[in-house]
Each structure stands twice: as C-alpha cells, then as structure tokens.
Motif scaffolding. Structure first.
Motif, PDB file in Angstrom:
ATOM      1  N   TRP A  82     -25.691  49.364  25.105  1.00 15.53           N
ATOM      2  CA  TRP A  82     -24.601  50.009  24.352  1.00 15.53           C
ATOM      3  C   TRP A  82     -24.964  50.112  22.876  1.00 15.53           C
ATOM      4  N   PHE A  83     -25.452  49.002  22.301  1.00 15.44           N
ATOM      5  CA  PHE A  83     -25.796  49.031  20.884  1.00 15.44           C
ATOM      6  C   PHE A  83     -27.012  49.911  20.638  1.00 15.44           C
ATOM      7  N   VAL A  92     -34.233  45.748   9.646  1.00 13.41           N
ATOM      8  CA  VAL A  92     -34.473  44.311   9.572  1.00 13.41           C
ATOM      9  C   VAL A  92     -35.422  43.925   8.436  1.00 13.41           C
ATOM     10  N   ALA A  93     -36.513  44.635   8.288  1.00  6.02           N
ATOM     11  CA  ALA A  93     -37.502  44.283   7.264  1.00  6.02           C
ATOM     12  C   ALA A  93     -36.899  44.302   5.863  1.00  6.02           C
ATOM     13  N   GLU A  94     -36.098  45.313   5.568  1.00  4.84           N
ATOM     14  CA  GLU A  94     -35.477  45.399   4.248  1.00  4.84           C
ATOM     15  C   GLU A  94     -34.452  44.294   4.053  1.00  4.84           C
ATOM     16  N   GLU A 169     -16.776  40.407  29.729  1.00  5.07           N
ATOM     17  CA  GLU A 169     -15.698  41.230  29.179  1.00  5.07           C
ATOM     18  C   GLU A 169     -15.874  41.494  27.688  1.00  5.07           C
ATOM     19  N   ILE A 170     -16.694  40.690  27.014  1.00  3.84           N
ATOM     20  CA  ILE A 170     -16.931  40.913  25.580  1.00  3.84           C
ATOM     21  C   ILE A 170     -18.427  41.140  25.336  1.00  3.84           C
ATOM     22  N   SER A 171     -19.065  41.821  26.260  1.00  2.00           N
ATOM     23  CA  SER A 171     -20.520  42.029  26.190  1.00  2.00           C
ATOM     24  C   SER A 171     -20.950  42.870  24.994  1.00  2.00           C
ATOM     25  N   LYS A 172     -20.079  43.752  24.517  1.00  2.00           N
ATOM     26  CA  LYS A 172     -20.417  44.553  23.340  1.00  2.00           C
ATOM     27  C   LYS A 172     -20.429  43.684  22.082  1.00  2.00           C
ATOM     28  N   ASP A 178     -25.737  39.651  18.315  1.00  2.00           N
ATOM     29  CA  ASP A 178     -27.172  39.437  18.502  1.00  2.00           C
ATOM     30  C   ASP A 178     -27.988  40.382  17.618  1.00  2.00           C
ATOM     31  N   ALA A 179     -27.621  41.655  17.605  1.00  2.00           N
ATOM     32  CA  ALA A 179     -28.365  42.643  16.823  1.00  2.00           C
ATOM     33  C   ALA A 179     -28.212  42.417  15.325  1.00  2.00           C
TER      34      ALA A 179
END
Length: 424
Positions: A82-83, A92-94, A169-172, A178-179
């Motif tokens: 989804w993400f 990420v690097a910046e 149910e809250i996988s998003k 995580d991201a």
C-alpha cells in the motif's frame, strides 16, 4: 511471568542518586522531583499487568520463541505494498544527513560531560529493579514491532489495539510507521562512539536474556552507540501513534521516552544516545507532517487505525481511551516528572549563556492533533513557554538543535489543555 512492577522505572530514575555498591565512585544523576511509584501502586493496576503479559506472549510467538508456532503466521500483517503504491519517496539519505547535522554538537562535548554520561548509565543500570530490567529485555527483543504501544493506551484501548494489530486491521499504519523510521546506522558510523559496556573500567554487568527467547544467553549488541537505534524506532512509533490517537497522546509520547530509557537500563546506550534520537525523530516527523504527499498517506493510515479500534472497542474512541480512575499509571504526575527527567537525564549544562527559543517553521504541527482548538501561533507559543532551559548537551549542534533539544511535548500539551479548559 507477571510484571507486578513494570512501572517501577520511575522509582528506578529517582533512585539513581543512591549509587549501587557495584558502581563505586559513580556520579549519579538524581531525580529529586519524582516520587517513586511503590510496589503496591503497581499491584493496584492488574489490568496493565495482563496487558504487558499479553505483549510478551504475542512477541514470543512472533519471534518464533514458542515451540510449535510458525512465526511467519504469527507476525502481524504490514501492508508495505500500500505504501509502495503511493510512490512516496522517503528521501532517506537526505534525512539521515539532516540528522547528523542536527546532532553535530556531540563531537564538541567536553570529556567531563562524556564521563558523566557513562556514570549515569552505570548508576541507572545498577539501580534498576528486576522488573525494570525484564521490561527492558522485552523492549530490546520487540524492536520493529508495535506491541509495546498497548500499555500506554490503557486496558480497553490497548487490548483493542493488540487485537487489531495482530489481525492486520491496522496494517497501513504499521507500514507507514515502518517506512517513516529513518535508520540511525549512518549517524552511528559518522560519530563512531563506543558503547558504554566497551568503555575502559566500566562497571556494567551483562544481562541474561531470559524473558522472550528464554535461552539464558547474555544480551548484547554491536555497532556504535550514538544515536540510539532502538530509541529512534520506539519514539517514531510512539509519536506517530500519538498523532493518530491524540486521546492518549501524552501517555504514548511518554512511552517513547520509557522505551529509550530501557536501553540505558541494559547498559547498551548512554543518555545522550537516547536524547539525540528523540531530537531527530521529532524533527523528522514534524517535517513529514508538513509534507502534503506524506500527510495523505498518514491520514489514510490514521483513519484505518481509528475505525479498527472503535470496532474492536465496541464504543467510541473517546470512551475507550478514558483513564481508569486512580489506577491509570500513565496519567500520574510521576509520569510527567519521568518525561522531564529523560530530556536531560540530569546531565549538567555545557553552556550557561541563555538562548532564546526559536520555533522552526511548521514545528507546531506536532501539537495539532491533541490541541485542534488552538491556532498555529498559539501552539508555537506553547512550545516556547514549556521548553526547558537552554545550554544542555546537544543544544549547540546544527540549525535548530537548541529548539529540538528543549521541546517538551508532554508539558506543552498539558498546558494547552489547561488553557482550553479555562476558556470553555
């Protein structure tokens, strides 16, 4: 195993002034403001004990520590597709470069402060009760999972959270958290500061990991110390969930601080490691929340969380999140004292010259969810009026380091709620 005193970390903080016989000549960092929670106080909250035990049980299954349980089936679903489909670039690097820039003052700290940094680790490590150490081990093994967020939500909402998280149910929200967790690995390599237990003459005693895996092996970590990766992970999860569930904002943010404190308890991180990660996480999340593209993903994940938890609660979130009268340890004054303590860990100032607080553009967004009735300018003023003194370690780093070192979200929200209540 019953965690009959899992909240005694506050007592642990207040007892660091009494140096352990195992840590001679340690200049401890006292916390005179905090009143220790007693064992009877902890026992009066059995619902929290059950919640913490559920955290351990689920974590053991998820990590494959329970015979006969397939950890791949036990792990809570995370909707990374989804993400990914959103096309959002976390850059990420910046962000890692910005984190290093923010914390660059660490490289100029005097040796006397670094010595005190180590002494404080030793004092906290040796003063920790068995219950506090056990919880620290759970936190260590639970890195990258969200189980620890249940306790600050309270028995009803926390139980609903564990059910919703485990079922997907809250996988998003799990995917977004995580991201949005920016790794500290590059910063660790940059600063390259040895862990406390690697310092010559340290008094830290390795702790056996007998809670989750129960293999009785000594818990250890590798890599450099500054800043703390576990604190980065835990504080990111806690603050983002607080933004999604402002009904329990203060407890969740305080849990982020407690998660970082666990690393000091185990003797694998210094206070400065924890403080630095908190600063960087707050900076990153404020920046993300001001980005419309990221905010779109956040709003979708937030709605999923709130819908799922209301369903699991069987009542409104407001009702499900209400503190349990007299028994809610996360709403006690000691918790606020504990959070204040973790902002400096009692370390001395490195600069006695008073500096004004300059709020970076957009930083007030962190108070938007818990204080929607206030204007942006009012939130900015709250951040100024509740900030701690200037001059503490890391405040002389990169641009805005003075602000991010001093920002006190817990006191800002408490004062904002008081002001709002006074005008009703």
């Amino acid at each position: 195993m019953r965690f009959k005193a899992f909240l005694l970390f506050v007592a642990c903080c207040s007892s660091v002034a009494a140096v352990s016989s195992h840590a001679k000549n340690v200049a401890a960092a006292p916390l005179p403001e905090a009143q220790a929670l007693t064992t009877s106080d902890a026992v009066s909250a059995p619902q929290w004990h059950a919640l913490k035990q559920q955290e351990v049980d689920l974590l053991r299954k998820t990590l494959g520590a329970v015979p006969g349980v397939d950890k791949n089936q036990a792990r809570p679903p995370v909707d990374k597709q989804w993400f990914k489909a959103s096309g959002y670039d976390m850059n990420v690097a910046e962000r890692q470069r910005q984190g290093i820039e923010l914390l660059k003052g660490f490289s100029q700290l005097p040796q006397s402060l670094l010595d005190r940094n180590l002494h404080t680790v030793e004092a906290i490590h040796h003063a920790a009760s068995p219950a506090v150490t056990r919880q620290a081990l759970v936190d260590a093994d639970g890195d990258h999972y969200l189980y620890f967020l249940a306790a600050p939500m309270g028995p009803k909402l926390g139980g609903a959270f564990l059910r919703a998280y485990q079922s997907g149910e809250i996988s998003k929200a799990a995917a977004l958290i995580d991201a949005s967790t920016i790794s500290t690995s590059v910063a660790k390599e940059h600063f390259n500061y040895p862990r406390p237990f690697l310092q010559p003459g340290n008094t830290i005693t390795p702790v056996k990991d007998d809670i989750v895996y129960r293999d009785n092996r000594t818990y250890t970590v590798d890599g450099a110390a500054f800043p703390s990766g576990h604190t980065n992970t835990g504080y990111t999860a806690a603050l983002l969930m607080a933004e999604m569930l402002p009904e329990r904002f203060e407890p969740l943010v305080t849990e982020g601080a407690r998660y970082g404190y666990s690393r000091v308890v185990l003797g694998v991180h210094y206070p400065l490691d924890v403080m630095g990660s908190r600063m960087v996480v707050e900076h990153h999340i404020a920046d993300m929340m001001n980005d419309p593209a990221w905010r779109k993903q956040f709003d979708e994940a937030r709605q999923q969380v709130r819908t799922a938890l209301e369903k699991e609660c069987g009542m409104s979130l407001e009702s499900c999140a209400k503190p349990v009268p007299q028994n809610d340890p996360y709403t006690r004054p000691e918790m606020r004292n504990f959070y204040r303590y973790t902002m400096t860990y009692g370390l001395p100032k490195v600069n006695e010259t008073a500096q004004p607080v300059t709020v970076p553009a957009g930083a007030e967004v962190l108070l938007e969810a818990p204080l929607p009735q206030l204007s942006a300018e009012q939130r900015r003023q709250l951040l100024v009026s509740t900030s701690i003194d200037s001059g503490y370690a890391l405040s002389d780093g990169g641009e805005n380091a003075n602000f991010w070192q001093r920002i006190n979200l817990v006191d800002a929200i408490a004062k904002g709620k008081q002001q709002a209540a006074a005008h009703r």
